[in-house]
Design a protein around this motif. Structure first.
Motif, short mmCIF file in Angstrom:
data_model
loop_
_atom_site.label_atom_id
_atom_site.label_comp_id
_atom_site.label_asym_id
_atom_site.label_seq_id
_atom_site.Cartn_x
_atom_site.Cartn_y
_atom_site.Cartn_z
N ARG A 196 -6.67 -6.23 0.22
CA ARG A 196 -5.76 -6.04 -0.15
C ARG A 196 -5.20 -6.84 -1.12
O ARG A 196 -5.03 -6.77 -1.95
N LEU A 197 -3.64 -8.21 -0.80
CA LEU A 197 -3.65 -8.80 -1.70
C LEU A 197 -4.82 -9.78 -1.86
O LEU A 197 -4.93 -11.08 -1.54
N GLU A 198 -6.19 -9.52 -2.74
CA GLU A 198 -7.22 -10.40 -3.02
C GLU A 198 -7.51 -11.79 -3.55
O GLU A 198 -8.61 -12.45 -3.32
N ARG A 199 -6.55 -11.56 -4.57
CA ARG A 199 -6.51 -12.60 -5.42
C ARG A 199 -5.31 -13.52 -5.37
O ARG A 199 -4.20 -13.18 -5.54
N LEU A 200 -5.09 -14.73 -5.20
CA LEU A 200 -4.36 -15.85 -5.22
C LEU A 200 -4.82 -16.57 -6.33
O LEU A 200 -5.59 -17.37 -6.40
N VAL A 201 -3.48 -16.68 -6.92
CA VAL A 201 -3.16 -16.80 -8.53
C VAL A 201 -1.84 -17.89 -8.39
O VAL A 201 -0.99 -17.95 -7.97
N VAL A 236 -4.56 -6.76 -13.12
CA VAL A 236 -3.56 -5.33 -12.85
C VAL A 236 -3.46 -4.76 -13.82
O VAL A 236 -3.54 -3.50 -13.29
N LEU A 237 -4.26 -5.00 -15.38
CA LEU A 237 -4.37 -3.94 -16.13
C LEU A 237 -4.93 -3.10 -16.32
O LEU A 237 -5.14 -1.95 -16.71
N TRP A 238 -6.71 -3.53 -16.45
CA TRP A 238 -7.68 -2.68 -16.07
C TRP A 238 -7.44 -1.67 -15.38
O TRP A 238 -8.43 -0.66 -15.32
N PRO A 239 -7.08 -1.91 -13.78
CA PRO A 239 -7.41 -0.55 -13.09
C PRO A 239 -6.06 0.72 -13.35
O PRO A 239 -6.90 1.52 -12.45
N LEU A 240 -5.49 0.05 -13.38
CA LEU A 240 -4.02 1.02 -14.28
C LEU A 240 -4.84 1.60 -15.73
O LEU A 240 -4.35 2.84 -15.85
N THR A 241 -5.18 0.67 -17.00
CA THR A 241 -5.58 1.58 -17.90
C THR A 241 -7.07 1.98 -17.97
O THR A 241 -7.26 3.00 -19.00
N TYR A 242 -8.29 1.58 -17.48
CA TYR A 242 -9.55 1.67 -16.86
C TYR A 242 -10.14 1.84 -16.01
O TYR A 242 -11.03 1.70 -15.77
N PRO A 243 -9.29 2.97 -15.62
CA PRO A 243 -10.03 3.49 -13.22
C PRO A 243 -11.48 3.79 -14.26
O PRO A 243 -12.21 3.68 -13.07
N ASP A 244 -11.86 4.86 -14.96
CA ASP A 244 -12.62 5.48 -15.09
C ASP A 244 -14.11 4.60 -14.90
O ASP A 244 -15.50 4.77 -15.07
N ALA A 245 -13.89 3.19 -15.74
CA ALA A 245 -14.66 1.97 -15.71
C ALA A 245 -14.78 1.38 -14.14
O ALA A 245 -16.51 1.41 -14.54
N PHE A 246 -14.36 1.30 -13.71
CA PHE A 246 -14.72 1.18 -11.85
C PHE A 246 -15.40 2.09 -11.53
O PHE A 246 -16.00 1.87 -10.60
N THR A 247 -15.17 3.30 -11.43
CA THR A 247 -16.11 4.89 -11.35
C THR A 247 -17.38 4.44 -11.54
O THR A 247 -18.26 4.61 -10.83
N ARG A 248 -17.39 4.25 -13.23
CA ARG A 248 -18.51 4.81 -13.44
C ARG A 248 -19.50 3.13 -13.36
O ARG A 248 -20.69 3.69 -13.09
N LEU A 249 -19.02 1.59 -12.49
CA LEU A 249 -19.67 1.16 -12.05
C LEU A 249 -19.86 1.10 -10.96
O LEU A 249 -20.07 -0.35 -9.94
N GLY A 250 -19.18 1.76 -9.64
CA GLY A 250 -19.45 2.28 -8.52
C GLY A 250 -18.78 1.15 -7.50
O GLY A 250 -18.97 1.11 -6.65
N ILE A 251 -17.52 0.67 -8.07
CA ILE A 251 -16.60 -0.32 -7.06
C ILE A 251 -15.24 0.39 -7.17
O ILE A 251 -14.53 1.26 -7.93
N GLU A 252 -14.65 -0.32 -6.55
CA GLU A 252 -13.10 -0.39 -6.65
C GLU A 252 -12.16 -0.98 -7.01
O GLU A 252 -13.15 -2.46 -7.11
N ALA A 253 -11.16 -0.58 -7.78
CA ALA A 253 -10.36 -1.85 -8.17
C ALA A 253 -9.30 -2.26 -7.00
O ALA A 253 -9.88 -2.00 -6.22
N GLU A 301 -3.50 -19.22 -20.71
CA GLU A 301 -4.50 -18.09 -20.78
C GLU A 301 -5.74 -17.56 -19.61
O GLU A 301 -6.36 -16.54 -19.88
N GLU A 302 -5.75 -18.57 -18.84
CA GLU A 302 -6.62 -18.29 -18.07
C GLU A 302 -5.51 -17.73 -16.90
O GLU A 302 -6.82 -16.52 -16.34
N LEU A 303 -4.58 -17.08 -16.44
CA LEU A 303 -3.98 -16.83 -15.90
C LEU A 303 -3.81 -15.79 -16.23
O LEU A 303 -3.51 -14.16 -15.98
N LYS A 304 -3.63 -15.43 -17.77
CA LYS A 304 -3.58 -14.22 -17.99
C LYS A 304 -4.42 -13.16 -18.22
O LYS A 304 -4.43 -12.21 -18.32
N GLN A 305 -5.76 -13.84 -18.45
CA GLN A 305 -6.88 -13.06 -18.21
C GLN A 305 -7.34 -12.54 -17.12
O GLN A 305 -7.75 -11.96 -16.28
N THR A 306 -6.54 -13.01 -15.70
CA THR A 306 -6.90 -12.69 -14.66
C THR A 306 -6.15 -11.78 -14.44
O THR A 306 -6.36 -10.69 -13.49
#
Length: 766
Positions: free
Chosen positions: A663-668, A520-537, A510-515
């Motif tokens: 770059r590959l900033e998350r190591l899981v 992966v999924l949020w940047p592809l599915t909700y790019p507007d949310a990152f723009t609205r909060l002023g951060i890069e995916a 479960e922890e891996l799937k949440q990460t």
């Protein structure tokens, strides 16, 4: 003024695509005032014969001496460009009854109520030609117009947009406006269709499973004589171009998945062809050289044809690949002839310009083409040169410098693919069980041409079944079979077979799937949310863990969950012994990813592709590949809507520069399954295996220490094979078979490697 309340004007063909064939004419605002008219009033137009139309205001640069009308209205008046016509206000009367004649195929399937909705608010008279394109005057009737469009799409396909009907009878005979109370009928002779061959069209399906859109890349399934009844658009001097063989252009408002680039191109050509005076007022000029780029099969040439038709220009078309295959003198002669054949206004369409003028080597033909393009754009303001390419970087820089404007036709997203599927199946029988939305979600990476081939393949499967007496309508299994045989050309060789997997198919972790969901999924599915909060995916993530523990499997599940295009990167295809080729392959790979965005790029065994720099013996090839990867991941060119996922069991061998933030900033860490996870894996692989009641999978899972997910799957297969070895007629797999399988399938995990990876993960966490 010739008499009280009337005015003699010069007829001029309107350039506004939204007015075409809708019974609308336009006048300069001062002329409207002089006649005491307001926008939306009715006027009588008299040439060789008389008709009536709705008048609206022309733009501020329109002539005060011209009446702007479409070709259908001018035909009703019996006038051509430049002919004098008399204009006068009239009082409208509501039409009591209107009788129409038209193609037998339309009269057979379009009921009078739909016909009335399509013609609502139009002003007609006996003998007039009228189109089915609805007139849109205000928000009150928007839903009514939309309903008429949907019904006509479902019954006639896209042929209704160019169909012309004739008013046989009208009461009153002139200046009659069709209202909600008008009785609209087909001429009796057109309604006697009992002898027509073929069966009636299938009943309309629910709104969710059909889309009233179309796409030009499809081949019409109806005879062209029924669907293309309009004459070629007249040129500016009043001449009408000779018809040429080729694909009939599709109206701009019917383009699916390419409306935005089509509007961009239309704005450029309309400004250059029809509004040069605006450029003069501003004090500038423009050259109509345009480069249209996009994946192969996305409909680039079709967009150009449609836009040219909308702005009243004729297209002269040449193929870059065909010219490049000819002998040099023959190719040059054909190229000169294509330029000489241009009309005013005219568009020279060059498809596959990278073959005609390649960037890798300067050819004499490419040099001549560049010079001709420059001469045409510099000397003739009424000409445009539009080139299409699927590989922008392969086009000669001299040609690109002449093509000042660039328009990109994107890869179709899920909504566009659904609309394309609706268009390609518009003339086919489709079963109620088929959901085009589901098919669209299963086709990431498919362009319009791929979808057309896939639909044809499904149709062939349905025809083969119907030949043997089966169902004639397309069934879900027809699309399933077509998807297995037709793969997307844009991602050929690099696509991952998802197999319908989602994160719900991954047991535990479960922890891996949440990460993975966040990275992966949020940047592809909700790019507007990152723009609205002023951060890069996040740009990417690295999965590391023992071999066989499901790193690739979970990436497939993530890709299936997000319905994104997936590129699977093979190191052997990127590496090349020739200097510069490996880096070029990396750049090409990321270009394709940007073009197909949203995209998930999967680098399996990343340690072999991007090792620590400075220790190789390959002449520096690996070092240059790593440098190219670093530049693409976090360089000057933004990497939007693209997420990179790497997988390895040796994270220490990857160049550290790849693992920094940005770059590959998350190591899981993907650990081997525990007892509960092993039991879930055994059950998932045994769902179709007839185990005997004495088989306790939970107890077996407790004994499988150091077994990876792949080992557990192999154990189930071996148990079934053991039963088959005893008897090919075996019907169950017993506990004894499982015990013997455990003796044969040994754990593949190395305790020392497992300890090293766990320590590596603990060190990063601490």
């Amino acid at each position: 003024m010739t008499d009280s309340g009337s005015l003699t004007l010069t007829a001029a063909r309107a350039g506004a695509a939204l007015d075409a064939r809708r019974g609308i004419v336009r006048l300069h605002a001062e002329v409207l005032t002089a006649l005491g008219l307001r926008p939306g009033d009715a006027v009588s137009i008299t040439g060789r014969r008389s008709t009536a139309a709705i008048v609206l205001t022309a733009d501020r640069y329109a002539s005060r001496r011209a009446l702007y009308a479409d070709d259908l209205t001018l035909g009703n008046v019996g006038a051509r460009d430049g002919d004098p016509v008399r204009l006068a206000p009239i009082d409208l009367e509501a039409a009591d009854r209107v009788v129409l004649s038209g193609p037998a195929s339309a009269a057979a399937v379009v009921d009078p109520d739909t016909l009335r909705l399509a013609l609502l608010s139009k002003v007609v008279g006996e003998g007039d030609d009228v189109s089915l394109l609805p007139i849109e005057l205000g928000d009150a009737r928007r839903d009514t117009v939309a309903a008429a469009r949907r019904t006509l799409n479902n019954t006639l396909g896209m042929g209704w947009t160019t169909m012309v009907l004739n008013v046989v009878e009208s009461s009153p005979a002139r200046g009659a406006m069709i209202t909600a109370d008008t009785r609209v009928e087909w001429e009796s002779a057109a309604s006697g269709l009992a002898d027509l061959p073929g069966e009636p069209l299938p009943p309309a399906r629910d709104a969710e499973s059909r889309m009233p859109r179309s796409y030009p890349a499809a081949t019409a399934s109806r005879p062209r004589a029924e669907t293309r009844t309009d004459a070629p658009a007249p040129l500016r001097d009043g001449r009408r171009p000779e018809p040429r063989p080729g694909i009939a252009p599709i109206p701009l408002d019917e383009l699916s998945g390419a409306r935005i680039p089509a509007e961009e191109l239309k704005e450029l050509l309309d400004l250059g062809f029809n509004h040069r005076e605006v450029l003069t007022v501003v004090g500038t000029d423009m050259a109509l050289g345009v480069l249209v780029s996009g994946p192969a099969g996305a409909g680039k040439a079709t967009v150009v044809r449609s836009v040219a038709d909308a702005v009243g220009a004729r297209v002269s078309e040449v193929s870059g690949s065909d010219l490049a295959a000819l002998e040099a003198n023959a190719a040059a002669d054909r190229l000169r002839a294509a330029f000489a054949d241009l009309d005013d206004p005219g568009v020279l369409l060059v498809t596959g310009v990278e073959h005609l003028a390649p960037a890798a080597r300067r050819t004499p033909l490419g040099t001549m083409f560049s010079r001709l393009v420059g001469d045409v754009l510099d000397d003739a303001s009424e000409h445009a040169v539009v080139c299409t390419t699927a590989r922008v970087e392969d086009v000669d820089t001299a040609v690109r410098s002449r093509l000042e404007h660039e328009v990109v036709v994107p890869m179709p997203d899920t909504d566009a693919r659904r609309e394309l599927l609706a268009y390609f199946t518009r003339g086919m029988r489709v079963a109620e069980a088929v959901r085009l939305e589901a098919v669209a979600q299963r086709t990431p990476g498919y362009v319009a041409a791929d979808l057309a081939v896939m639909v044809r393949e499904a149709g062939v499967r349905a025809a083969l079944r119907a030949k043997d007496g089966g169902a004639t309508a397309l069934q879900p299994e027809d699309f399933d079979g077509a998807l297995e045989s037709v793969r997307p050309t844009s991602l050929a060789g690099d696509s991952v077979e998802l197999g319908g997997l989602t994160l719900d198919d991954v047991g535990g972790m479960e922890e891996l799937k949440q990460t993975l969901t966040e990275t992966v999924l949020w940047p592809l599915t909700y790019p507007d949310a990152f723009t609205r909060l002023g951060i890069e995916a996040p740009r990417g993530i690295l999965l590391y863990g023992p071999p066989g523990c499901g790193k690739t499997y979970i990436v497939r599940a993530v890709a299936g969950e997000g319905h994104a295009n997936v590129l699977s990167v093979k190191g052997s295809e990127l590496l090349n012994k020739w200097v510069g080729e490996s880096e070029k392959n990396v750049r090409e790979l990321f270009r394709r990813a940007r073009q197909a965005s949203p995209t998930l790029m999967f680098f399996d065994e990343l340690d072999a592709l991007a090792p620590v720099r400075g220790g190789g013996t390959d002449g520096g090839t690996a070092d240059r590949v790593v440098a190219a990867l670093l530049t693409e991941l976090d360089g000057a060119e933004a990497l939007r809507d693209v997420v990179v996922v790497g997988a390895t069991n040796r994270p220490d061998m990857i160049d550290p520069a790849l693992l920094r933030p940005g770059r590959l900033e998350r190591l899981v860490y993907v650990p081997p399954p525990d007892a509960s996870g092993r039991a879930d894996i055994l059950r998932a692989n045994a769902k179709n295996v007839p185990f005997a009641p004495d088989v306790d999978l939970d107890a077996i899972a407790d004994e499988l220490w150091l077994y990876s997910a792949a080992d557990c799957a192999a154990l189930v297969r071996e148990a079934a094979l053991t039963a088959m070895r005893e008897s090919l007629e075996a019907t169950v797999v017993t506990a004894a078979h499982v015990e013997r399988a455990i003796e044969r399938v040994r754990p593949s995990l190395d305790p020392k490697q497992l300890e090293y990876l766990e320590n590596y993960a603990n060190d990063r966490e601490s």
